[in-house]
Design an enzyme around this catalytic site. Structure first.
Site, PDB file in Angstrom:
ATOM      1  CG  ASP A  50      -0.301  -0.083   2.552  1.00  0.00           C
ATOM      2  OD1 ASP A  50       0.867  -0.400   2.661  1.00  0.00           O
ATOM      3  OD2 ASP A  50      -0.956   0.065   3.485  1.00  0.00           O
ATOM      4  CB  SER A  51       4.685   1.757   0.216  1.00  0.00           C
ATOM      5  OG  SER A  51       4.809   0.698  -0.665  1.00  0.00           O
ATOM      6  CG  ASP A  89       0.551  -4.371   2.009  1.00  0.00           C
ATOM      7  OD1 ASP A  89       0.878  -5.095   2.522  1.00  0.00           O
ATOM      8  OD2 ASP A  89       1.248  -3.022   1.997  1.00  0.00           O
ATOM      9  CE  LYS A 119       2.921  -6.473   3.667  1.00  0.00           C
ATOM     10  NZ  LYS A 119       2.553  -5.272   4.508  1.00  0.00           N
ATOM     11  CD  GLU A 121       0.404  -1.474   8.045  1.00  0.00           C
ATOM     12  OE1 GLU A 121      -0.062  -0.664   9.057  1.00  0.00           O
ATOM     13  OE2 GLU A 121       0.874  -1.012   6.920  1.00  0.00           O
ATOM     14  CD  GLU A 188       7.353  -0.578   7.947  1.00  0.00           C
ATOM     15  OE1 GLU A 188       6.375  -1.317   7.448  1.00  0.00           O
ATOM     16  OE2 GLU A 188       7.732   0.561   7.425  1.00  0.00           O
TER      17      GLU A 188
HETATM   18  N1  LIG Z   1       9.329   5.339   0.366  1.00  0.00           N
HETATM   19  C1  LIG Z   1       9.032   4.745   1.430  1.00  0.00           C
HETATM   20  N2  LIG Z   1       9.819   3.744   1.816  1.00  0.00           N
HETATM   21  C2  LIG Z   1       9.329   3.045   3.090  1.00  0.00           C
HETATM   22  O1  LIG Z   1       9.928   2.201   3.487  1.00  0.00           O
HETATM   23  C3  LIG Z   1       8.090   3.518   3.590  1.00  0.00           C
HETATM   24  C4  LIG Z   1       7.295   4.371   3.104  1.00  0.00           C
HETATM   25  N3  LIG Z   1       7.782   5.056   1.912  1.00  0.00           N
HETATM   26  N4  LIG Z   1       6.067   4.935   3.585  1.00  0.00           N
HETATM   27  C5  LIG Z   1       5.394   3.900   4.264  1.00  0.00           C
HETATM   28  C6  LIG Z   1       6.432   3.546   5.318  1.00  0.00           C
HETATM   29  C7  LIG Z   1       6.967   4.624   6.448  1.00  0.00           C
HETATM   30  N5  LIG Z   1       8.289   4.180   6.604  1.00  0.00           N
HETATM   31  C8  LIG Z   1       9.212   4.676   7.442  1.00  0.00           C
HETATM   32  C9  LIG Z   1       9.473   6.289   7.329  1.00  0.00           C
HETATM   33  C10 LIG Z   1      10.359   6.686   8.153  1.00  0.00           C
HETATM   34  C11 LIG Z   1      11.047   6.120   9.211  1.00  0.00           C
HETATM   35  C12 LIG Z   1      11.716   7.037  10.017  1.00  0.00           C
HETATM   36  O2  LIG Z   1      12.046   8.340   9.320  1.00  0.00           O
HETATM   37  N6  LIG Z   1      12.281   6.576  11.246  1.00  0.00           N
HETATM   38  C13 LIG Z   1      13.052   7.362  11.871  1.00  0.00           C
HETATM   39  C14 LIG Z   1      13.308   6.835  13.109  1.00  0.00           C
HETATM   40  C15 LIG Z   1      12.130   7.118  14.181  1.00  0.00           C
HETATM   41  C16 LIG Z   1      12.415   6.633  15.463  1.00  0.00           C
HETATM   42  O3  LIG Z   1      13.719   6.479  15.622  1.00  0.00           O
HETATM   43  O4  LIG Z   1      11.583   6.504  16.189  1.00  0.00           O
HETATM   44  C17 LIG Z   1      14.524   7.304  11.076  1.00  0.00           C
HETATM   45  O5  LIG Z   1      15.349   7.968  11.747  1.00  0.00           O
HETATM   46  O6  LIG Z   1      14.525   6.471   9.977  1.00  0.00           O
HETATM   47  C18 LIG Z   1      10.474   4.915   9.441  1.00  0.00           C
HETATM   48  C19 LIG Z   1       9.929   3.973   8.619  1.00  0.00           C
HETATM   49  C20 LIG Z   1       8.624   2.841   5.960  1.00  0.00           C
HETATM   50  N7  LIG Z   1       7.579   3.111   4.953  1.00  0.00           N
HETATM   51  C1  LIG Z   2       7.421  -2.018   3.015  1.00  0.00           C
HETATM   52  C2  LIG Z   2       6.134  -3.303   2.994  1.00  0.00           C
HETATM   53  C3  LIG Z   2       6.601  -4.106   4.000  1.00  0.00           C
HETATM   54  C4  LIG Z   2       4.896  -2.598   3.145  1.00  0.00           C
HETATM   55  O1  LIG Z   2       3.991  -3.115   3.647  1.00  0.00           O
HETATM   56  C5  LIG Z   2       4.630  -1.701   2.011  1.00  0.00           C
HETATM   57  O2  LIG Z   2       5.499  -1.559   0.966  1.00  0.00           O
HETATM   58  O3  LIG Z   2       3.436  -1.149   1.899  1.00  0.00           O
HETATM   59 MG   LIG Z   3       2.141  -2.006   3.304  1.00  0.00          MG
END
Ligand SMILES: Nc1nc(=O)c2c([nH]1)NC[C@@H]1CN(c3ccc(C(=O)N[C@@H](CCC(=O)O)C(=O)O)cc3)CN21
Ligand SMILES: CC(C)C(=O)C(=O)O
Ligand SMILES: [Mg+2]
Length: 279
Positions: A50-51, A89, A119, A121, A188
């Protein structure tokens, strides 16, 4: 069931389940026909995530995904894939309310795309939904830890497993998803040691993203992996190519050649006489 390009030996959910503790399971997201064609020979599993709502459609969060959007992209990926296990998803709003709603949505996805599994969540909170979908003979992949569909509830994308209370909740979620009959589970945005411990604690394969190298497999968003993501890229991403620059450079050269009348050239136009011109 939607027609699929079948070679008769596509990887199924049960093949993925059997790979616990073996050679790491290679997964990527895919949203389109050409990307599925390019990735299929190299991966075990393609996730129509769903991303897609964020990455391809420009929505602010994955809450912008709909069942129709997921089905359209699922169909595109199935048309381009013959070998990989294709998982779609379930979007926010298609399964949370009841097991009956979850089963109806999962059926629609499988019937209209021909995908191998769905899938969703959640852990303890969606165990009933997972069990009901599995009882209806549709394989389910779980997704615990950071759950992007809960971004508004959580107040951002927060890494999980940093408090004792949260670690206990993660283990309860992993156990609930396993007991409900999921064939594997995505972990994740979870502290490395916690994702590693959960992997050793449950018997279904774990697929990590921002989790641990000890997981039974890994997944990344395809656009992140090839350097196509134009918005902020999460810290856990490794870019194996830089398609942003490749595409910008191509567009700049095309623009310069059109403005300078260098394109089209003699090879890119048709004459009245020759039948040997390129079609
Ligand atoms: N382009 C893209 N890639 C992804 O993997 C993704 C998306 N979009 N959108 C939906 C989710 C959001 N995701 C994310 C987005 C940001 C962080 C993030 O910035 N985390 C912080 C840490 C925050 C903390 O420590 O609590 C970091 O520093 O990376 C993590 C997962 C993973 N997913
Ligand atoms: C990154 C994966 C696990 C996902 O759920 C998505 O791309 O939506
Ligand atoms: Mg997803």
């Amino acid at each position: 069931m939607a027609p699929e390009r079948s070679t008769g030996n596509r990887i199924g959910a049960e093949d993925i389940r059997r790979r616990k503790g073996g050679v790491p399971i290679v997964c990527l997201t895919a949203y389109t026909y050409p990307i599925a064609r390019m990735l299929d020979p190299h991966v075990d599993l393609l996730l129509v995530g769903d991303s897609v709502a964020m990455v391809l459609h420009g929505h602010a969060t994955t809450l912008g995904a709909s069942l129709e959007m997921m089905i359209a992209h699922g169909q595109a990926v199935m048309r381009g894939s013959t070998k990989a296990c294709v998982v779609v998803d379930m979007p926010a709003g298609s399964y949370e309310t009841s097991a009956a709603e979850a089963v109806a949505s999962a059926r629609r996805i499988v019937e209209e795309t021909g995908c191998q599994a769905v899938k969703l969540e959640g852990g303890v909170d969606v165990a009933e939904q997972i069990a009901a979908i599995v009882a209806g003979a549709i394989p389910v992949m779980g997704h615990i830890g950071l759950q992007p569909q809960s971004v508004e509830k959580d107040g951002g994308y927060k890494i999980k497993g940093r408090t004792e209370e949260n670690i206990a909740a993660l283990f309860r979620d992993a156990e609930a998803v396993e007991k409900a009959g999921a064939f594997s589970v995505v972990i994740e945005g979870t502290v490395e040691a916690v994702a590693s411990d959960i992997t050793r604690h449950i018997v279904i394969p774990t697929i990590g993203i921002g989790a641990s190298g000890d997981c039974d497999g890994q997944i990344l968003v395809i656009d992140d992996m090839i350097g196509m993501t134009v918005d902020r890229v999460p810290k856990f991403v490794k870019e194996y190519a830089n398609l942003r620059d490749t595409i910008s450079d191509a567009a700049a050269r095309y623009a310069a050649e059109v403005r300078g009348r260098a394109f089209p050239g003699p090879d890119h136009v048709f004459s009245a006489t020759s039948g040997k011109d390129k079609e």
